[in-house]
Design a protein around this motif. Structure first.
Motif, PDB file in Angstrom:
ATOM      1  N   ILE A 149      20.740  12.308 -36.094  1.00  0.00           N
ATOM      2  CA  ILE A 149      19.364  12.156 -35.585  1.00  0.00           C
ATOM      3  C   ILE A 149      19.327  13.179 -34.594  1.00  0.00           C
ATOM      4  O   ILE A 149      19.872  13.285 -33.380  1.00  0.00           O
ATOM      5  CB  ILE A 149      19.091  10.755 -35.143  1.00  0.00           C
ATOM      6  CG1 ILE A 149      19.299   9.822 -36.337  1.00  0.00           C
ATOM      7  CG2 ILE A 149      17.803  10.642 -34.267  1.00  0.00           C
ATOM      8  CD1 ILE A 149      18.398   9.781 -37.270  1.00  0.00           C
ATOM      9  N   SER A 156      16.937  13.964 -31.515  1.00  0.00           N
ATOM     10  CA  SER A 156      16.011  13.254 -30.753  1.00  0.00           C
ATOM     11  C   SER A 156      15.320  13.960 -29.679  1.00  0.00           C
ATOM     12  O   SER A 156      15.711  15.133 -29.468  1.00  0.00           O
ATOM     13  CB  SER A 156      16.746  12.165 -30.070  1.00  0.00           C
ATOM     14  OG  SER A 156      15.841  11.213 -29.714  1.00  0.00           O
ATOM     15  N   HIS A 185      12.337   9.240 -27.478  1.00  0.00           N
ATOM     16  CA  HIS A 185      11.795   9.109 -28.567  1.00  0.00           C
ATOM     17  C   HIS A 185      12.778   8.753 -29.764  1.00  0.00           C
ATOM     18  O   HIS A 185      12.486   9.184 -30.905  1.00  0.00           O
ATOM     19  CB  HIS A 185      10.896  10.288 -29.085  1.00  0.00           C
ATOM     20  CG  HIS A 185       9.641  10.436 -28.195  1.00  0.00           C
ATOM     21  ND1 HIS A 185       8.369   9.464 -28.547  1.00  0.00           N
ATOM     22  CD2 HIS A 185       9.435  11.134 -27.074  1.00  0.00           C
ATOM     23  CE1 HIS A 185       7.461   9.712 -27.734  1.00  0.00           C
ATOM     24  NE2 HIS A 185       8.146  10.909 -26.728  1.00  0.00           N
ATOM     25  N   LYS A 206      13.864   6.082 -31.186  1.00  0.00           N
ATOM     26  CA  LYS A 206      13.519   4.992 -32.162  1.00  0.00           C
ATOM     27  C   LYS A 206      12.522   6.054 -33.191  1.00  0.00           C
ATOM     28  O   LYS A 206      12.703   5.597 -34.349  1.00  0.00           O
ATOM     29  CB  LYS A 206      12.552   3.845 -31.403  1.00  0.00           C
ATOM     30  CG  LYS A 206      12.316   3.223 -32.539  1.00  0.00           C
ATOM     31  CD  LYS A 206      11.391   2.052 -31.839  1.00  0.00           C
ATOM     32  CE  LYS A 206      10.856   0.680 -32.627  1.00  0.00           C
ATOM     33  NZ  LYS A 206      10.057  -0.335 -32.194  1.00  0.00           N
ATOM     34  N   ASP A 207      11.564   6.470 -32.711  1.00  0.00           N
ATOM     35  CA  ASP A 207      10.829   7.336 -33.305  1.00  0.00           C
ATOM     36  C   ASP A 207      11.543   8.412 -34.521  1.00  0.00           C
ATOM     37  O   ASP A 207      11.102   8.582 -35.511  1.00  0.00           O
ATOM     38  CB  ASP A 207       9.773   7.988 -32.704  1.00  0.00           C
ATOM     39  CG  ASP A 207       8.899   7.196 -32.080  1.00  0.00           C
ATOM     40  OD1 ASP A 207       8.596   5.967 -32.400  1.00  0.00           O
ATOM     41  OD2 ASP A 207       8.284   7.570 -30.695  1.00  0.00           O
ATOM     42  N   SER A 208      12.489   9.129 -33.903  1.00  0.00           N
ATOM     43  CA  SER A 208      13.377   9.887 -34.531  1.00  0.00           C
ATOM     44  C   SER A 208      14.024   9.380 -35.527  1.00  0.00           C
ATOM     45  O   SER A 208      14.472   9.867 -36.754  1.00  0.00           O
ATOM     46  CB  SER A 208      14.092  10.852 -33.604  1.00  0.00           C
ATOM     47  OG  SER A 208      13.354  11.360 -32.668  1.00  0.00           O
ATOM     48  N   SER A 235      13.102   6.619 -37.305  1.00  0.00           N
ATOM     49  CA  SER A 235      12.142   6.370 -38.395  1.00  0.00           C
ATOM     50  C   SER A 235      11.730   7.460 -39.207  1.00  0.00           C
ATOM     51  O   SER A 235      11.414   7.420 -40.431  1.00  0.00           O
ATOM     52  CB  SER A 235      11.031   5.605 -37.580  1.00  0.00           C
ATOM     53  OG  SER A 235      11.500   4.435 -36.903  1.00  0.00           O
ATOM     54  N   ALA A 236      11.512   8.537 -38.424  1.00  0.00           N
ATOM     55  CA  ALA A 236      11.307   9.601 -39.028  1.00  0.00           C
ATOM     56  C   ALA A 236      12.122  10.188 -40.076  1.00  0.00           C
ATOM     57  O   ALA A 236      11.769  11.147 -41.116  1.00  0.00           O
ATOM     58  CB  ALA A 236      10.779  11.045 -38.233  1.00  0.00           C
ATOM     59  N   ALA A 237      13.490   9.778 -39.827  1.00  0.00           N
ATOM     60  CA  ALA A 237      14.470  10.258 -40.677  1.00  0.00           C
ATOM     61  C   ALA A 237      14.587   9.183 -42.033  1.00  0.00           C
ATOM     62  O   ALA A 237      15.672   9.210 -42.936  1.00  0.00           O
ATOM     63  CB  ALA A 237      15.698  10.414 -39.856  1.00  0.00           C
ATOM     64  N   LYS A 238      13.703   8.211 -41.793  1.00  0.00           N
ATOM     65  CA  LYS A 238      13.632   7.092 -42.738  1.00  0.00           C
ATOM     66  C   LYS A 238      14.976   6.287 -42.970  1.00  0.00           C
ATOM     67  O   LYS A 238      15.516   6.025 -44.067  1.00  0.00           O
ATOM     68  CB  LYS A 238      13.378   7.804 -44.526  1.00  0.00           C
ATOM     69  CG  LYS A 238      12.032   8.453 -44.629  1.00  0.00           C
ATOM     70  CD  LYS A 238      11.884   9.092 -45.866  1.00  0.00           C
ATOM     71  CE  LYS A 238      10.431   9.590 -46.255  1.00  0.00           C
ATOM     72  NZ  LYS A 238       9.799  10.441 -44.954  1.00  0.00           N
ATOM     73  N   LYS A 239      15.264   5.888 -41.642  1.00  0.00           N
ATOM     74  CA  LYS A 239      16.452   5.189 -41.635  1.00  0.00           C
ATOM     75  C   LYS A 239      15.824   3.747 -40.921  1.00  0.00           C
ATOM     76  O   LYS A 239      15.223   4.107 -39.881  1.00  0.00           O
ATOM     77  CB  LYS A 239      17.607   5.642 -40.702  1.00  0.00           C
ATOM     78  CG  LYS A 239      18.206   7.041 -41.357  1.00  0.00           C
ATOM     79  CD  LYS A 239      18.715   6.685 -42.766  1.00  0.00           C
ATOM     80  CE  LYS A 239      19.373   7.839 -43.240  1.00  0.00           C
ATOM     81  NZ  LYS A 239      20.023   7.782 -44.558  1.00  0.00           N
ATOM     82  N   TYR A 251      16.819   1.338 -38.015  1.00  0.00           N
ATOM     83  CA  TYR A 251      17.612   1.280 -36.660  1.00  0.00           C
ATOM     84  C   TYR A 251      18.300   0.005 -36.611  1.00  0.00           C
ATOM     85  O   TYR A 251      19.243  -0.047 -36.203  1.00  0.00           O
ATOM     86  CB  TYR A 251      16.736   1.582 -35.339  1.00  0.00           C
ATOM     87  CG  TYR A 251      15.751   0.462 -35.180  1.00  0.00           C
ATOM     88  CD1 TYR A 251      16.242  -0.715 -34.371  1.00  0.00           C
ATOM     89  CD2 TYR A 251      14.457   0.706 -35.322  1.00  0.00           C
ATOM     90  CE1 TYR A 251      15.075  -1.571 -34.137  1.00  0.00           C
ATOM     91  CE2 TYR A 251      13.637  -0.316 -35.079  1.00  0.00           C
ATOM     92  CZ  TYR A 251      13.858  -1.379 -34.373  1.00  0.00           C
ATOM     93  OH  TYR A 251      13.012  -2.335 -34.023  1.00  0.00           O
TER      94      TYR A 251
END
Length: 438
Positions: free
Chosen positions: A35, A37, A41, A43-45, A47-51, A53
């Motif tokens: 990830i 990052s 951010h 957490k956002d990163s 989510s943006a990778a479609k994983k 957490y």
């Protein structure tokens, strides 16, 4: 051939392709999710990778993170097992917890970053790291393997890796390290207290501070301990019960005080070298260490606290420094190889209970005029008398015209009819009438 040319011939294909080998590893379990990052951010990163957490077990972070990202991993990534921070940069940030507002500096792992993160099994620290703050990985009880602190780190603060019992590999400290923290009561607060390391301990020569409990109960560390030449401070219990540290030990010229229990229970079996600048040796400082050879006490030493050398294995004649004022309870108890006539310097007022108990090879005693009392402590049982079981004593010389007060039991085990007692002629009657001397 001599030309260096060679031919490789494949005679069989018995190696399973990596991606098809489910026996030796599980590819899905061992792979890192990478990830990139931005600070604050993570957490956002993810989510943006479609994983998800909540399901991530093996995470590698690149880019930048801050204190909030560490607390996010600690508090919400419940199944995180492997964390690779090698390529990440930690940026400055402020954060608040129950104890106040803190600033996390650039390239610093913040206080309490991953404290008590029991899911964490593997850790790779950032290449650009400089500071590992207080309790950063305290209580990560399942963190395993070896610990490699990268070059560039200058400070490892109190409790940083305390209670990391499963770190059973080696500990590698960087040449840049200057400060190993510690603090707190009991065995708490040491940077590496009660870790499970098994390996040779090499302390970098730039280290000037080793705090309270720093390596307490690290019984798997072994080898000869070489203290840095510029070391200025060693805290209480710093190497308590590091029983596999062996060989000789030399106290550096920059250290004037040996703290309480600093080396108690270590496995030293060589010699002890103290320099003349040492003025105080704390309670139980070397207790239980099998140190051998003659004990050459510093000329400026004034205080030897209780049990300082209890249970050591020193031999030869003991020369007490002229400025010594305090010899605590059990200070030299059980050093049965100490021999010759032991002369106490003028100025000493008291000899502690059990101070020389079981030192059975001592042949004579010379007490100064300043001596006021020779102590006994009943609660010490078999070694409560200052000279308990020193049955090798053949003579006692008292220089004082006033008999020192001898507590009953101070000379238990010493045959009372087997030595000469020399006192000033003018004081013979006082000694004949005095308790303990009569």
């Amino acid at each position: 051939e001599a030309t260096g040319e060679f031919t490789f011939t494949l005679i069989g294909e018995s190696i399973t392709a990596w991606e098809n080998d489910d026996v030796s590893h599980d590819a899905t379990m061992k792979e890192y999710i990478v990830i990139n990052s931005a600070p604050g951010h993570l957490k956002d990163s993810i989510s943006a990778a479609k994983k998800d957490y909540r399901k991530l077990q093996n995470l590698k972070i690149t880019g930048e993170i801050n204190a909030q990202d560490f607390f996010f991993m600690r508090d919400t990534m419940q199944v995180l097992q492997s964390l690779n921070l090698k390529e990440v940069k930690i940026v400055q940030s402020e954060y608040q917890n129950n104890w106040g507002i803190y600033t996390c500096q650039e390239n610093e792992i913040p206080k309490f970053a991953l404290q008590n993160k029991s899911s964490l099994l593997r850790l790779v620290l950032p290449d650009k790291l400089q500071i590992i703050s207080q309790s950063a990985f305290n209580g990560c009880t399942n963190l395993s393997g070896s610990l490699n602190i990268p070059e560039g780190v200058t400070r490892i603060e109190a409790s940083a890796f305390e209670y990391c019992f499963s770190l059973t590999g080696s500990l590698s400290l960087p040449s840049t390290l200057e400060y190993i923290g510690g603090g707190g009561a009991s065995l708490e607060g040491g940077a590496f207290a009660q870790c499970g390391f098994v390996g040779e301990l090499k302390i970098p020569n730039k280290v000037t501070y080793i705090g309270i409990n720093a390596f307490a109960e690290c019984s798997g560390l072994y080898g000869e301990l070489h203290l840095p030449n510029n070391l200025e401070y060693i805290g209480t219990n710093a190497f308590l019960n590091c029983k596999n540290l062996t060989g000789s030990i030399t106290i550096p010229q920059t250290l004037s005080t040996i703290a309480e229990a600093a080396f108690q229970g270590c496995g030293f079996n060589g010699t002890l070298t103290l320099h003349d600048g040492v003025t105080s040796i704390g309670k139980s400082a070397f207790a239980g260490c099998a140190l051998k050879g003659e004990l050459n006490l510093p000329s400026n030493l004034t205080i030897i606290q209780s049990s300082a050398f209890e249970g050591c294995d020193f031999s030869g004649k003991l020369q007490l420094p002229s400025g010594i004022t305090v010899i605590g309870d059990k200070a030299f108890a059980y050093n049965w190889r100490l021999m010759g006539v032991l002369e106490f310097p003028e100025g000493i007022q008291s000899i502690g209970a059990g101070a020389f108990a079981k030192c059975s090879s001592i042949e004579g005693l010379v007490f100064p005029e300043s001596l006021e009392n020779i102590r006994y402590e009943a609660s010490y049982n078999e070694d409560g008398g200052a000279f308990q079981d020193c049955f090798g004593i053949g003579s006692i010389v008292c220089k004082g015209s006033m008999p020192p007060y001898v507590q009953t039991g101070a000379f238990n085990g010493v045959p009372k009819d087997n030595f000469t007692l020399e006192v000033p002629e003018s004081a013979i009657q006082q000694y004949q009438a005095a308790v303990g001397w009569s």
